[in-house]
Write a protein that holds these residues in place. Structure first.
Motif, PDB file in Angstrom:
ATOM      1  N   VAL A  51       0.861  -1.189   0.000  1.00 34.99           N
ATOM      2  CA  VAL A  51       0.000   0.000   0.000  1.00 34.99           C
ATOM      3  C   VAL A  51       0.895   1.236   0.000  1.00 34.99           C
ATOM      4  O   VAL A  51       1.782   1.363   0.841  1.00 34.99           O
ATOM      5  CB  VAL A  51      -0.914   0.030   1.235  1.00 34.99           C
ATOM      6  CG1 VAL A  51      -1.853   1.235   1.171  1.00 34.99           C
ATOM      7  CG2 VAL A  51      -1.706  -1.266   1.349  1.00 34.99           C
ATOM      8  N   PRO A  60      -8.499   5.139  -5.184  1.00 35.14           N
ATOM      9  CA  PRO A  60      -7.588   4.010  -5.080  1.00 35.14           C
ATOM     10  C   PRO A  60      -7.291   3.389  -6.455  1.00 35.14           C
ATOM     11  O   PRO A  60      -8.187   3.299  -7.297  1.00 35.14           O
ATOM     12  CB  PRO A  60      -8.336   3.011  -4.196  1.00 35.14           C
ATOM     13  CG  PRO A  60      -9.387   3.809  -3.504  1.00 35.14           C
ATOM     14  CD  PRO A  60      -9.758   4.884  -4.458  1.00 35.14           C
ATOM     15  N   ARG A  62      -5.369  -0.079  -8.202  1.00 36.54           N
ATOM     16  CA  ARG A  62      -4.867  -1.414  -7.897  1.00 36.54           C
ATOM     17  C   ARG A  62      -3.845  -1.847  -8.937  1.00 36.54           C
ATOM     18  O   ARG A  62      -4.014  -1.576 -10.123  1.00 36.54           O
ATOM     19  CB  ARG A  62      -6.032  -2.399  -7.812  1.00 36.54           C
ATOM     20  CG  ARG A  62      -6.842  -2.174  -6.539  1.00 36.54           C
ATOM     21  CD  ARG A  62      -8.193  -2.848  -6.541  1.00 36.54           C
ATOM     22  NE  ARG A  62      -8.837  -2.648  -5.244  1.00 36.54           N
ATOM     23  CZ  ARG A  62      -9.418  -1.526  -4.852  1.00 36.54           C
ATOM     24  NH1 ARG A  62      -9.454  -0.481  -5.672  1.00 36.54           N
ATOM     25  NH2 ARG A  62      -9.959  -1.418  -3.654  1.00 36.54           N
ATOM     26  N   LEU A 118      -1.659  -1.423  -3.980  1.00 35.13           N
ATOM     27  CA  LEU A 118      -2.782  -0.500  -3.845  1.00 35.13           C
ATOM     28  C   LEU A 118      -2.223   0.899  -3.637  1.00 35.13           C
ATOM     29  O   LEU A 118      -1.411   1.118  -2.738  1.00 35.13           O
ATOM     30  CB  LEU A 118      -3.673  -0.884  -2.663  1.00 35.13           C
ATOM     31  CG  LEU A 118      -4.812   0.097  -2.340  1.00 35.13           C
ATOM     32  CD1 LEU A 118      -5.866   0.057  -3.442  1.00 35.13           C
ATOM     33  CD2 LEU A 118      -5.439  -0.228  -0.978  1.00 35.13           C
ATOM     34  N   GLU A 132     -11.081   0.507   2.585  1.00 39.73           N
ATOM     35  CA  GLU A 132     -10.160  -0.224   1.709  1.00 39.73           C
ATOM     36  C   GLU A 132      -9.391  -1.266   2.508  1.00 39.73           C
ATOM     37  O   GLU A 132      -9.173  -2.390   2.056  1.00 39.73           O
ATOM     38  CB  GLU A 132      -9.189   0.748   1.033  1.00 39.73           C
ATOM     39  CG  GLU A 132      -9.810   1.621  -0.036  1.00 39.73           C
ATOM     40  CD  GLU A 132     -10.203   0.854  -1.280  1.00 39.73           C
ATOM     41  OE1 GLU A 132      -9.538  -0.163  -1.596  1.00 39.73           O
ATOM     42  OE2 GLU A 132     -11.186   1.254  -1.934  1.00 39.73           O
ATOM     43  N   ILE A 136      -9.380  -5.411   2.137  1.00 41.50           N
ATOM     44  CA  ILE A 136      -8.171  -6.209   1.945  1.00 41.50           C
ATOM     45  C   ILE A 136      -8.147  -7.398   2.891  1.00 41.50           C
ATOM     46  O   ILE A 136      -7.773  -8.518   2.518  1.00 41.50           O
ATOM     47  CB  ILE A 136      -6.915  -5.331   2.161  1.00 41.50           C
ATOM     48  CG1 ILE A 136      -6.753  -4.341   1.010  1.00 41.50           C
ATOM     49  CG2 ILE A 136      -5.657  -6.197   2.293  1.00 41.50           C
ATOM     50  CD1 ILE A 136      -5.651  -3.316   1.241  1.00 41.50           C
TER      51      ILE A 136
END
Length: 238
Positions: A51, A60, A62, A118, A132, A136
């Protein structure tokens, strides 16, 4: 469920090939980061999520395993890859923060575990960051986080953001919370003040806080200093 986390700073100067002659100035920070990543490996996760911060309102975002990045923008022809190349990567390049995380993993010989990335923007609301993190950690697989981000950039007169007397107290509280696994304090970090103090780690730390909800992890503060007037914090949770 989340089983371990490592918190590391993400200045490109942490990469020894970028720092070149000044590399020794961050030797202690690199050693602490190596120890923190070792905690992740010892936890034997099924999946590792790196992250890291993004600028402004981005994310966000990915990054699948195999995503690549480079430090060419910092004058070094050095590329990195997020985990193994399994043909799942996109053309989107890793931003600097997650790229430094990928470098740390390569440097420590990380292998055999699914690695994803991320990116979270510095303006992302705390509630969204926390959610978020919850997403996860949802499910039965063992998840570990490598959380990249710096504390304030306003600790000295020569710092990127000049000297701000609010910076040292902010960093001290962040370091305390990260060392103590104080997820409530991490969630409560002031996003507006963090922006003013140029804290790139605020959003990633709040993702970590969300992922750690309901766990019984213990933390250790491995490093806290402000070379170049920027706060760098290293912590390990297990």
């Amino acid at each position: 469920m989340m089983v371990a986390a490592a918190v590391c700073p993400c200045p490109p100067l942490l990469v020894s090939e970028v720092a070149v002659g000044a590399a020794h100035e961050l030797d202690a920070a690199r050693a602490a980061c190596t120890d923190a990543v070792g905690v992740l490996a010892a936890a034997r996760p099924d999946r590792l999520v790196v992250v890291g911060p993004l600028q402004g309102d981005a994310g966000p975002e990915r990054y699948p395993e195999g995503s690549t990045g480079s430090f060419r923008g910092f004058g070094v022809d050095l590329g990195v890859r997020l985990g193994a190349d399994r043909g799942t990567a996109t053309e989107r390049e890793l931003p600097p923060g997650p790229a430094v995380g990928a470098w740390l993993l390569e440097r420590t010989g990380w292998a055999d575990v699914l690695v994803e990335g991320l990116g979270v923007g510095e303006h992302l609301a705390a509630e969204r960051c926390v959610q978020e993190g919850r997403d996860i950690a949802a499910g039965e697989e063992r998840v570990a986080l490598l959380v990249m981000g710096d504390a304030s950039a306003c600790r000295t007169l020569k710092a990127p953001g000049y000297l701000d007397e609010r910076a040292a107290p902010f960093d001290a509280e962040a370091a305390r919370a990260l060392g103590a696994v104080d997820t409530a304090a991490l969630r409560a970090l002031d996003s507006g003040l963090a922006r003013e103090l140029m804290v790139s780690g605020r959003a990633p730390w709040q993702v970590l806080a969300g992922a750690a909800e309901g766990t019984a992890l213990e933390g250790r503060l491995l490093y806290e200093d402000a070379p170049y007037g920027v706060g760098y914090i290293v912590a390990a949770w297990s």
